[in-house]
Structure formats: structure tokens, C-alpha cells
Design an enzyme around this catalytic site. Structure first.
Site: not given
Ligand code: BMP
Length: 214
Positions: A176-177, A168-170, A174, A59, A65, A63
Site C-alpha cells: 500500500a505505501s 494488487g495490495v496484499g 503489492g 469491467k 450503446n 460497443i
Molecule cells: P485482492 O486484494 O483480494 O487481490 O482483490 C483485488 C480486487 O481488485 C479484486 O476485486 C480484483 O478483481 C480487482 N482487480 C485487480 O486485482 N487487478 C486489476 O488489475 C483490476 C481489478 O479490478
């Protein structure tokens, strides 16, 4: 293509390698970030890159450079892609993308994040950041699987040249599908896979779920 990216946020080297070995056949990339890199050192990137391409989620938010200097080191360590924050603005993004293109690597830009706190400030900037990511020709954006309707909005803005990778899945709620249907190209899944007793089966289950909707 399985359309699944593993977020490998474990902090033990052996565990990281074991899980990568098990799930390699089910993932298109492995995302590593600060937890694993700080625990084991940057050489973990080279060690895991034999299982899948590595996306380094640092992440980066500096700046121009400094963005360039950071990305240089991460690519040198063997990563194929780097995740950068978009709120820093077009010049910082451009610096990262320029370096990545020279090295045939990928930059993914965070638009708005998946956690509830992203609604405090981030979401208001999300569409502007998505447009900027498209303008500088990043490889893709990171957009929230917890809000599939936002993924659809972001897809409209960036068109089809850029990829959407979606965490954000699980564990964060969130699906996946749902997010693939909303326009994501890849889902990023961490805890639901690496905390499972059978990470390979957990990954396979998500891959199967994705297959049903594409
Ligand atoms: P998890 O499935 O355990 O929630 O992991 C999600 C991963 O995605 C983590 O590495 C988290 O830092 C990253 N992440 C996120 O969950 N939301 C974002 O908006 C951006 C991310 O990088």
C-alpha cells in the site's frame, strides 16, 4: 479520506453487510463486482451504499450503446462509480463517461491489470489507454499496485486531473505505501481485509501504513 477502497468479493449477503458495517469507518468506498452481484442480485448495491459509496466493478467492455445501457442500469441500482475496460477504444469510453457526467457519477478506466498475465498483451496498451482515459475526461484509472513503477508512468500521462485507484495490495504481493508513494490516490484491497478474522483491524493497519507516507 483514508485512501482505502475495500474490494468486497465475498458471495454471501450477510457476510457482505457485516464486513461493510465493520470497516465503514476505514474506507472511502466499497468496490463490488461480479462475485457478490451475481450471488446476491443487484439490490446489494443499495444495501451497501449506506456504509460507503459503491464502485461497481463490472469491467464493462462493449460497443458505445451497450456500454451506456449497462452503466445506466448500474447507476440506477445505486452505484456511484463504474469500472470499464479501456481496450474497447475512445468511443466506448466516451459513451460511458458522457452518461456518468450527466448523472454526476464516476467512470474508472482499467489501463493494465495487476496479474502476471497482463504482461502478455495488456501492458503494451496501458499507456495508450491511460491517455485515452484522460482525453475523454474519465474520473480516474485503475492501475496495478503490483507494479508501482507503472503507476508512476501512468501518473505522468494522465496528470493530476484523474485519480488512480490501485488494486494488487496484499494477496497479490503489492504494498500500500509503495503504490501511494508511486502516485496512486487510493489502494483497493480485498482478501487481506475480508478474509481476516478482524477485517476492521486489517483495514486500520493499511490506513495507518498509508498515513505514514502522505
Ligand atoms: P485482492 O486484494 O483480494 O487481490 O482483490 C483485488 C480486487 O481488485 C479484486 O476485486 C480484483 O478483481 C480487482 N482487480 C485487480 O486485482 N487487478 C486489476 O488489475 C483490476 C481489478 O479490478
Amino acid at each position: 479520506n483514508t485512501r482505502l477502497i475495500l474490494a468486497l468479493d465475498v458471495t454471501d449477503r450477510d457476510e457482505a453487510i457485516q464486513i461493510s458495517e465493520k470497516v465503514a469507518g476505514y474506507v472511502d468506498a466499497i468496490k463490488i463486482g461480479y462475485p457478490l452481484a451475481l450471488a446476491t442480485g443487484m439490490e446489494i448495491i443499495g444495501q451497501l451504499s449506506k456504509y460507503a459509496p459503491i464502485i461497481a466493478d463490472f469491467k464493462v467492455a462493449d460497443i458505445p450503446n451497450t456500454n451506456r445501457l449497462i452503466c445506466e442500469q448500474v447507476f440506477k441500482a445505486g452505484a456511484d462509480g463504474v469500472i470499464v475496460q479501456g481496450f474497447t477504444g475512445h468511443d466506448s469510453l466516451e459513451a460511458a463517461v458522457k452518461l456518468a457526467k450527466e448523472q454526476k457519477k464516476d467512470i474508472f478506466v482499467v489501463t493494465e491489470m495487476s496479474h502476471p498475465g497482463a504482461l502478455d498483451f495488456m501492458q503494451q496498451a496501458g499507456e495508450g489507454i491511460a491517455k485515452m482515459a484522460a482525453d475523454v475526461k474519465a474520473s480516474g484509472v485503475v492501475a496495478p499496485a503490483t507494479r508501482p513503477e507503472r503507476v508512476t508512468e501512468i501518473r505522468k500521462i494522465i496528470g493530476n486531473e484523474l485519480s488512480i485507484i490501485s488494486p494488487g495490495v496484499g494477496a497479490q504481493g503489492g504494498s500500500a505505501s509503495d503504490v501511494i508513494k508511486a502516485g496512486a490516490d487510493w489502494v483497493i484491497v480485498g482478501r487481506s481485509i475480508y478474509q481476516s478474522d478482524e477485517p476492521d483491524m486489517a483495514a486500520k493497519k493499511i490506513v495507518d501504513e498509508i498515513k505514514e507516507v502522505i
